[in-house]
Every structure is written in C-alpha cells, then in structure tokens.
Design a protein around this motif. Structure first.
Motif, mmCIF file in Angstrom:
data_model
loop_
_atom_site.group_PDB
_atom_site.id
_atom_site.type_symbol
_atom_site.label_atom_id
_atom_site.label_comp_id
_atom_site.label_asym_id
_atom_site.label_seq_id
_atom_site.Cartn_x
_atom_site.Cartn_y
_atom_site.Cartn_z
ATOM 1 N N ALA A 1 0.836 -1.208 0.000
ATOM 2 C CA ALA A 1 0.000 0.000 0.000
ATOM 3 C C ALA A 1 0.867 1.253 0.000
ATOM 4 O O ALA A 1 0.554 2.245 -0.682
ATOM 5 N N LEU A 2 1.968 1.205 0.727
ATOM 6 C CA LEU A 2 2.858 2.360 0.749
ATOM 7 C C LEU A 2 3.456 2.610 -0.637
ATOM 8 O O LEU A 2 3.530 3.759 -1.107
ATOM 9 N N GLY A 3 3.870 1.554 -1.321
ATOM 10 C CA GLY A 3 4.417 1.709 -2.667
ATOM 11 C C GLY A 3 3.392 2.310 -3.620
ATOM 12 O O GLY A 3 3.705 3.200 -4.420
ATOM 13 N N LEU A 4 2.156 1.854 -3.536
ATOM 14 C CA LEU A 4 1.109 2.403 -4.399
ATOM 15 C C LEU A 4 0.861 3.870 -4.092
ATOM 16 O O LEU A 4 0.667 4.692 -5.008
ATOM 17 N N ARG B 1 9.383 2.334 -6.602
ATOM 18 C CA ARG B 1 10.096 1.238 -7.251
ATOM 19 C C ARG B 1 10.942 0.472 -6.231
ATOM 20 O O ARG B 1 10.980 -0.766 -6.251
ATOM 21 N N ASP B 2 11.600 1.178 -5.331
ATOM 22 C CA ASP B 2 12.395 0.503 -4.296
ATOM 23 C C ASP B 2 11.507 -0.401 -3.447
ATOM 24 O O ASP B 2 11.895 -1.533 -3.094
ATOM 25 N N GLN B 3 10.345 0.114 -3.118
ATOM 26 C CA GLN B 3 9.419 -0.669 -2.274
ATOM 27 C C GLN B 3 9.004 -1.956 -2.976
ATOM 28 O O GLN B 3 9.050 -3.056 -2.407
ATOM 29 N N PHE B 4 8.629 -1.841 -4.243
ATOM 30 C CA PHE B 4 8.159 -3.017 -4.981
ATOM 31 C C PHE B 4 9.294 -4.006 -5.231
ATOM 32 O O PHE B 4 9.105 -5.226 -5.149
ATOM 33 N N GLN B 5 10.475 -3.501 -5.539
ATOM 34 C CA GLN B 5 11.603 -4.397 -5.784
ATOM 35 C C GLN B 5 11.965 -5.186 -4.531
ATOM 36 O O GLN B 5 12.318 -6.373 -4.619
ATOM 37 N N LEU C 1 3.484 -6.668 -10.912
ATOM 38 C CA LEU C 1 2.560 -5.879 -11.729
ATOM 39 C C LEU C 1 2.735 -4.388 -11.472
ATOM 40 O O LEU C 1 2.637 -3.567 -12.396
ATOM 41 N N ALA C 2 3.014 -4.040 -10.202
ATOM 42 C CA ALA C 2 3.225 -2.631 -9.886
ATOM 43 C C ALA C 2 4.475 -2.097 -10.584
ATOM 44 O O ALA C 2 4.483 -0.974 -11.111
ATOM 45 N N LEU C 3 5.544 -2.870 -10.608
ATOM 46 C CA LEU C 3 6.765 -2.452 -11.304
ATOM 47 C C LEU C 3 6.527 -2.325 -12.812
ATOM 48 O O LEU C 3 7.026 -1.393 -13.461
ATOM 49 N N ILE C 4 5.763 -3.258 -13.367
ATOM 50 C CA ILE C 4 5.460 -3.206 -14.797
ATOM 51 C C ILE C 4 4.679 -1.935 -15.126
ATOM 52 O O ILE C 4 4.962 -1.240 -16.114
ATOM 53 N N ARG C 5 3.747 -1.594 -14.280
ATOM 54 C CA ARG C 5 2.961 -0.378 -14.516
ATOM 55 C C ARG C 5 3.839 0.859 -14.445
ATOM 56 O O ARG C 5 3.693 1.788 -15.253
ATOM 57 N N LEU C 6 4.740 0.898 -13.481
ATOM 58 C CA LEU C 6 5.631 2.058 -13.385
ATOM 59 C C LEU C 6 6.422 2.235 -14.676
ATOM 60 O O LEU C 6 6.564 3.352 -15.190
ATOM 61 N N ALA C 7 6.956 1.144 -15.211
ATOM 62 C CA ALA C 7 7.741 1.234 -16.450
ATOM 63 C C ALA C 7 6.865 1.699 -17.606
ATOM 64 O O ALA C 7 7.294 2.530 -18.434
ATOM 65 N N ALA D 1 -2.463 -3.250 -14.823
ATOM 66 C CA ALA D 1 -2.940 -2.779 -13.530
ATOM 67 C C ALA D 1 -2.066 -3.292 -12.418
ATOM 68 O O ALA D 1 -1.547 -4.393 -12.480
ATOM 69 N N PRO D 2 -1.911 -2.517 -11.344
ATOM 70 C CA PRO D 2 -1.113 -3.001 -10.220
ATOM 71 C C PRO D 2 -1.814 -4.072 -9.434
ATOM 72 O O PRO D 2 -1.203 -4.886 -8.772
#
Length: 864
Positions: free
Chosen positions: A605-608, A620-624, A638-644, A853-854
């Motif tokens: 949730a924090l990363g989003l 990105r750091d959070q998701f990685q 999925l969250a990292l893919i969306r960021l890219a 979508a994330p």
C-alpha cells in the motif's frame, strides 16, 4: 374306355354304404351343432371373467377379459369391466386407457364420460377433464352427476380467472348439490376451498378428514390434509399424518423427505436420523439408496468424520461395496488424500465384472476427481468409456456438455443436456449447465429461465440461487432477485452470501430501511465475516444516500478505530487513492508500515501511495524489495510493470513482465499484462496467442472472450477461419450494453455480412466510447455499408480527425478508402448504396487497459 353310369351295386354293399353315409351326415350335423359363434365364445370369456372376479381371482379375470377382445374388440361389458377392475386396483393409467377406448367406440355413453372426467380431474389433467365434462353436459345436462362435473368445470375456470365473486357464487351452488350428494369428492373439494378461503379451519379439518375416508388411496388427499394440519400448526398430528402417508405409500419419497424436514424444523435432528436409520434397515440388500441418504444426513449434521464412520459400519455389515467404498473415497479426496482416493475408486472398478449404471456412476465420479487433479485426458477417457456403454448416461453427458461449453460447442452441449433433462427434468446441475450453454450462445433470456429452473429444482440451494440473483442483479431486476433470495434464506437464514446478496438487492432497488435490516441481521450474527459484510453494505448505503464524502468518512472511522484491522485501513487507502486523496493515503500507509515494518500488505500500500504521489523511485524501491523477498507474488511485479509503462518504457515493462512470469509461470494476471504490452508494441500474433492461452484456461471470462474475439476480427478479418473463431467466441455478447463489447460484437456481425444488425451495436459503442477513434471509424464504415452515406461521411471524418498523429492501421486505411469513395462516387455507384468491403481494422480495436494494472486481478471490464 367308358363307364356305365347306371352302376349296379351289391345290395349288401349298398346297405353298408347307406349306413356309412347316414353316420357321416349325422356326425357332420353334430359337429355343426357344437360349433359356437365368435360372439358366443367372447361372451363365454366374459362370463368366466365375472366368475373369477367373484372368486377374488382378479389377475385371471383380467386375462379372460382381454381374451374377449381377441374375438370382439367392441365388447362393451368386458371393456367396462376391465376398466373398472384397473380403477379399483389403483391402476389409473390402464383404467383410463380402457375407458378412453370405450369413449371412442361409444361416444355418447354417459357413464364412460363421467368416469373419464373424474379420473382426469384426480390426475390433474385439466384439458382432458374439460373435454369429457363438456361432452357429458352435451349428453345429459340434467343428470346430477353431470351437474357436479359442470359446476367443477366452472369453478376451475373462475379460479384460473381469479374471479372471486364467481367462485363464491359457485361455492353456494356446491352447498346445494352437496345436500343430495354429501360424499361427492368433487363437491367436497369446492367446499374445502370455500372453508379455507373464509378461514374456517374446523370445517376444513372435517372436510379433509372425510376426503381421506372416501379416497384413502389418493395421494392428493394426504397432501390436502397435511396442508390443513400445517395451517393449524398441529405438530403431533403432522408427525402422525406423515407417518400414515408413508405407511400408505411406501414409495412416496416426498412424504419421507417431508418428515425429515418436519423433524429438522422442530429442532429434532435425532428423530430425523432415527427415521432415516429405520428406512435404511428396512431397505432390501439391492437398494442401497436409503443407506446413502443416511450417510449424507449424518455428514450434514455431524460432519465428515461421523459420516465416514457410518460408511465404514455399512461396509462392514455387507453394504454395497461399489457405492459405499466410492463414498468413502470421496471423503478421502476432500481430506486431501487425492491419490489414495483415486486408487480406491480404480480398485472398486476393477472388481466390477458386469458394468451397470451404478458402476458407470462410479466411473463418472472418478472422472470428476481426475478433472480436479488436472488430468483432463484421463477424465475424458473415463467419460468416453461410459458413453460407449450407455450413450444416455446423465452424469457422463453432464461432464461432456461442460467441456463442450468450455470449447464453444454450444449446440452439442444443448443436445446432451436435453437428453439428461428428458430423463430427469429436475436435475439442477443439468439446468445450470443449460443456462451456461445459452449464456455462451448469446441467449440471455433462455439463460435466465434455466437459472430460475435450476434454483427451483435445487430446492432454493444457495449456490443455484446466488447464480440466478447475480444474473438478475446485472439486469437490475431487483424484485425478481428478492423473490429468488427470500425462499433460500428461509431454509438458510444465517447464510452470509445470501444475506449479503439480499442487502445488495435492497441497495439497488433502493429500499434503504430493508437494507438496514439486513445490516442489522449481519451484525447480530457477529462473526468477523458477517461484520465485514455488514461494513460493506453500510458503506454502499452511505454512498447511495449521503454521497462519496459520507462513505469515505465512514471508512476513516473504521480505519482509525482502536480495534481497526489491516483490512479496514487498506480499504480506506484504496478509497482515498480512487478519489484523488493521495497525500492522505500516503500518510496512513506510512503509519501502517511504521507500526508493522514486516507487513507485506502495508508495504504494498505504501508503494502504491508513493507512486500516486509521483515518488516513483521510492515506489520502485518498495516493490523491488517485495519481489526480492517473495518472487512468486505477482502484485509487486505488476506494480513495477505499470511504473515502467507509465514512463513510456514498453520494452522495459515487457522485460519485467517476462521476469515475473519466470518466477510465477502461467499466472493469469501476468499473462494478461503481457498481452496488453505486446499488443501496444504491435506484436498482435503474440497477443492473440496469450489470449488463446487464457481462454483455454477460463473460457467463461467474458473479458478474455471479448479481447480474443476483437483481436481476431481486427487483425485477421480476411481469414475466414479466424472470423469464424471470433464469431463463436463472441456469441455471448449478443444483447450486450457494454460499449467495448458492443463494438466487438457489431464489428463481427459486419464481417459476417450482416451490417444492418451490426449498426445499433456500433452506434451504442460510438456513443459509449466517444474518445476512441477506431470505434468511431467502425461505425462510419458500417453506416456506409448500409447506405447511410451522409452520416457515414461525417462519422468517418470525425474518427479520422481524432486519430493521433502518425497512427495507421488497416481500419484507418479502409476508412480513408470508404470516405474517398463516398466523396467521389463512381458513376456506377450513383443508383445504389456504396458497396463497402469488409476492411481489416487496425491495432486499437480491441482491449485491455493501456497499462497493466497493479492489482493482480484483471480489470473489471474490457475496453476497446
């Protein structure tokens, strides 16, 4: 050589010859005198039948009466006697058949018409009753029995017309006739209806008791008596009456089920179990069904372990090993001992020397287990073997039809299911599958009808009821949805899924007081699941009545309460992000992580929240970090893919997607994400391949179906096989009102040459997706195809003006060609609508969100 015709015989010999002739003639005369006519022989059989009846030898009497018809098929007395014998023995069908034959031979015979009318009434054959009663009135309107029939016919018609005044008048006439015929069941039936309508339960009690005395072999009389006792709430009498019904009709399964339900309604499960044990003990060895009923009841009341112990006892006592070992294997399978259960069933089948429907049932059970373990080929082999032995086996046909539906062979599925329903019209599973078939075929009305039948056939079971309610709610048919839920809740008043569905129905109506009542009931149940359901309904009520701000305030209250759990806080964060309150969401997420630094949901949730606040490096750091700790969790991938993708780095997003799939192979959400990426990058064949893979895994997903069909129709429009495939996949979109789906379905209709039918779908799609240039172009192309040239010019120009700079594609090219032809028609085109070839549309015609979508779940709707 000639003969002397005068012939002189020896006197002695001549005397002998005369004597012989006399004897021959006498003998011939005696023979002729002793030969009876056919009618006489027939009458002898008839008289013999009557004598046998007097002696109580009914079976032989029936044989003699039938012998009559071999000689005289129109023998009235024998036919009538045979009809009466069958009627007295309760063989209604045979009796009716004989009376009907008499009516054909003697159409004006009044007693025959009266008998047929009364039998048809008792059998609830309304049309037959009407026919014979009407003919009786034509023959002898003054006959009092005929007057009773006519009065009953009129009362029945008034009941069907809901004419209360006419019913009351006819009931008074029944009182008059009953003075002369006090024990006529037809008149008593009318008087019973009159007593019930006026609430005179004492009179109704007297009348139902009398009907039972007059017709002790008529099951309907027992049902009427039961209804009266239930109305009076005379529980001891209800129990005794049900026992008497079962004694009178030992094969009446409904009465047995009613007695079990009665005990359960009285809070006496032990009595119900004792009764089922009685039935199991009394059953012959070749009828294991009562024992199986007992096991299922024990399972429902005392759990799987108790049921398994019951099965062990039955097997030890010599119970049918095929049935009960299979039941035991089923319990093992549910307990996770899948291999052991499958091995046990195979062992059971190895012991079967002569296949029977019971052993075929076991084989189907094995097939179902194999399906659950992923052995589809093994399951199909079992089903094929069953159908080779019995092409009409219901269990095998249901499995086959389910596979046919999954692969869009809907017509084959319907044929199989009709064969099942011909054998068992109340098979809830078959009715549900028929609904699936018609859903897939794009016949929503038929699908809804079969869902309704399935719910009724299941006795309003939660699963079937919820499927029906889901369909009705999607169509905003709130009142029928409520009508479906209430009977199910009467049987399962604390079922959370049913209660939550009812609450949603009341919110949809809207009927807020009753919605609040459901919320109150859920809070009374008090389990965490019930409280969560109540919170969701309360949130919906607030949003509906007081608006988004009130709903958000409620979430904040829930999330900041001292006892608030992680779920409440995550719900608030999602709502805040959805409503643009990103800073507030970030604050709560940071607090959650500070309170529990190891919580993956809080860190996610924090990363989003960080991404929503444009702090992409921190997100990105959070998701990685989350990916490194648990590589097979698709959500942070999925969250990292969306960021890219948000940063425009489609190759980088695709590389991340492939890394995620390496860690979580075949994950449907990651596959969905990749399909969107490769499509945006122009690799349409790869996108189609992924959607085919997703469709093979879950062909029920309407979003996957839409996207697959749209891509096939868009990019393979010149390939007849691809268009046929798209057509089969998209059949379910018939009557859709979702704009993206309307575009897909309408475009496919156009490709199939039915541009006129396509037009309203594409008009709806263009209105619902006003910012999609390709949808606008589709509409313009179809308008031109149906001769709406002026509208087509404007529409095509509108779509072309909306195109981003540099966007090309087959649809764009086709649209420009059509527009050019409309603006500069060839001379040959002047007298007829412009012929528009089916173009091959472009790359934007189908599909998933522009960015993955994330959330690991696919989007709620497909878009074009």
């Amino acid at each position: 050589m000639t003969f002397d015709v005068s012939f002189r015989a020896d006197p002695v010999r001549r005397g002998k010859r005369l004597l012989l002739s006399t004897v021959l003639v006498a003998g011939l005369g005696l023979s002729l005198a002793g030969c009876k006519s056919t009618a006489e022989k027939a009458d002898e059989y008839y008289q013999s039948g009557l004598q046998l009846l007097d002696q109580g030898d009914t079976d032989r009497a029936i044989v003699q009466f039938r012998n009559v018809f071999d000689l005289d098929g129109t023998h009235y007395e024998a036919r009538k006697a045979l009809a009466e014998v069958h009627r007295q023995r309760g063989e209604t069908s045979q009796a009716y058949s004989q009376y009907l034959r008499l009516a054909e031979q003697y159409p004006d015979d009044l007693p025959v018409r009266i008998a047929l009318a009364r039998m048809a009434f008792d059998a609830q054959q309304g049309d037959e009753f009407e026919r014979h009663a009407t003919r009786a009135v034509e023959i002898a309107p003054q006959d009092i029995e005929v007057q009773v029939l006519d009065l009953t016919r009129q009362f029945r018609a008034a009941t069907q017309a809901e004419d209360a005044d006419e019913r009351a008048r006819l009931a008074e006439e029944a009182v008059r006739l009953a003075a002369e015929r006090p024990d006529d069941p037809l008149l008593i039936g009318i008087l019973l209806d009159r007593a019930a309508s006026s609430g005179d339960l004492d009179e109704a009690d007297r009348l139902t008791a009398r009907l039972l005395e007059l017709q002790p072999d008529n099951p309907q009389r027992y049902m009427q008596r039961l209804a009266l006792l239930a109305e009076r709430q005379d529980n001891p009498a209800i129990e005794a009456h049900l026992r008497a019904t079962i004694e009178q009709f030992p094969e009446n399964t409904q009465a047995k089920a009613d007695l079990v339900r009665f005990y359960m309604s009285q809070g006496q499960p032990e009595k119900a179990e004792d009764f089922l044990r009685e039935l199991a003990a009394a059953a012959p060895p070749d009828n294991p069904a009562p024992g199986a009923d007992l096991v299922r009841f024990v399972e429902l009341q005392r759990g799987v372990d108790a049921a398994r112990a019951e099965v062990d006892r039955i097997i030890a006592e010599g119970g049918d090993p095929v049935l009960f070992r299979t039941l035991r294997a089923g319990y093992d399978f549910q307990a996770g001992k899948r291999n052991e259960a499958i091995a046990e069933i195979r062992a059971v089948l190895e012991g079967v020397t002569e296949p029977t429907d019971a052993s075929r049932d076991v084989r189907v059970q094995l097939a179902r287990m194999l399906v659950e373990t992923g052995d589809a080929a093994g399951a199909r082999q079992q089903v094929d073997e069953v159908l080779a032995e019995n092409a009409g086996h219901p269990g095998a046909l249901k499995l086959k039809s389910a596979w046919d539906i999954q692969t869009d062979r809907v017509d084959d599925a319907v044929l199989s299911l009709r064969a099942v329903l011909d054998q068992a019209p109340e098979d809830a599973e078959a009715l549900s599958l028929m609904a699936d078939a018609y859903e897939r075929a794009g016949e929503p009305d038929l699908a809804r009808d079969y869902l309704s039948q399935a719910a009724a056939a299941s006795g309003n079971a939660p699963g079937e009821t919820l499927r029906l309610v889901s369909r009705l709610a999607a169509e905003e048919r709130w009142r029928p949805a409520e009508d479906a839920l209430l009977p199910a809740l009467r049987q399962a008043p604390d079922n959370l899924a049913l209660l939550q569905a009812l609450g949603q129905v009341y919110l949809g109506m809207p009927d807020m007081p009753r919605a609040e009542g459901v919320i109150t009931r859920l809070r009374e149940i008090g389990t965490p699941e019930a409280s969560s359901a109540a919170d969701r309904l309360e949130l919906g009520r607030l949003a509906s009545q007081e608006g988004e701000a009130a709903a958000l305030a409620y979430l904040e209250q829930q999330a900041t309460a001292a006892e608030a759990d992680t779920g409440a806080k995550l719900g608030l964060i999602r709502a805040q992000l959805a409503t643009g309150q990103t800073a507030a969401a970030l604050t709560i997420a940071r607090d959650m992580v500070a309170a529990d630094p190891e919580s993956r949901p809080a860190r996610m949730a924090l990363g989003l929240a960080q991404a929503a606040n444009a702090d992409l490096p921190a997100a990105r750091d959070q998701f990685q970090a989350l990916v490194a700790e648990q590589p097979d969790d698709p959500a942070p991938h999925l969250a990292l893919i969306r960021l890219a993708a948000q940063e425009g780095d489609l190759p980088g997003a695709l590389a991340l997607n492939d890394q995620a799939l390496a860690a979580a192979p075949d994950n449907p959400d990651l596959l969905w994400s990749k399909a969107g990426l490769v499509e945006r990058m122009g690799d349409i064949d790869a996108a189609i391949a992924i959607y085919e893979q997703l469709y093979a895994r879950d062909s029920a997903s309407i979003i996957v179906a839409n996207n697959l069909a749209s891509l096939l129709a868009t990019w393979k429009s010149e390939d007849p096989a691809a268009v046929a495939r798209a057509t089969a996949v998209a059949r379910r979109l018939n009557d859709t009102t979702v704009p993206a789906f309307m575009d897909t379905y309408g475009w496919i209709q156009h490709l199939n040459g039915d541009s006129q039918a396509a037009l309203p779908y594409l008009e709806g799609a263009a209105q619902g997706l006003p910012g999609d240039p390709i949808v606008q172009l589709h509409l313009g192309i179809v308008q031109a195809a149906v001769g709406k040239n002026d509208a087509a010019r404007a529409q095509l120009q509108k779509g072309l003006d909306m195109l981003p700079e540099g966007q090309e594609g087959q649809s764009v090219t086709a649209a420009r060609e059509v527009l050019a032809r409309l603006e500069n028609p060839a001379p040959a085109d002047a007298a007829a609508p412009n012929p528009v070839p089916n173009p091959a549309p472009d790359d934007a015609a189908a599909v998933p969100d522009a960015e993955p979508a994330p959330d690991p779940a696919p989007a709620a709707e497909g878009t074009n």
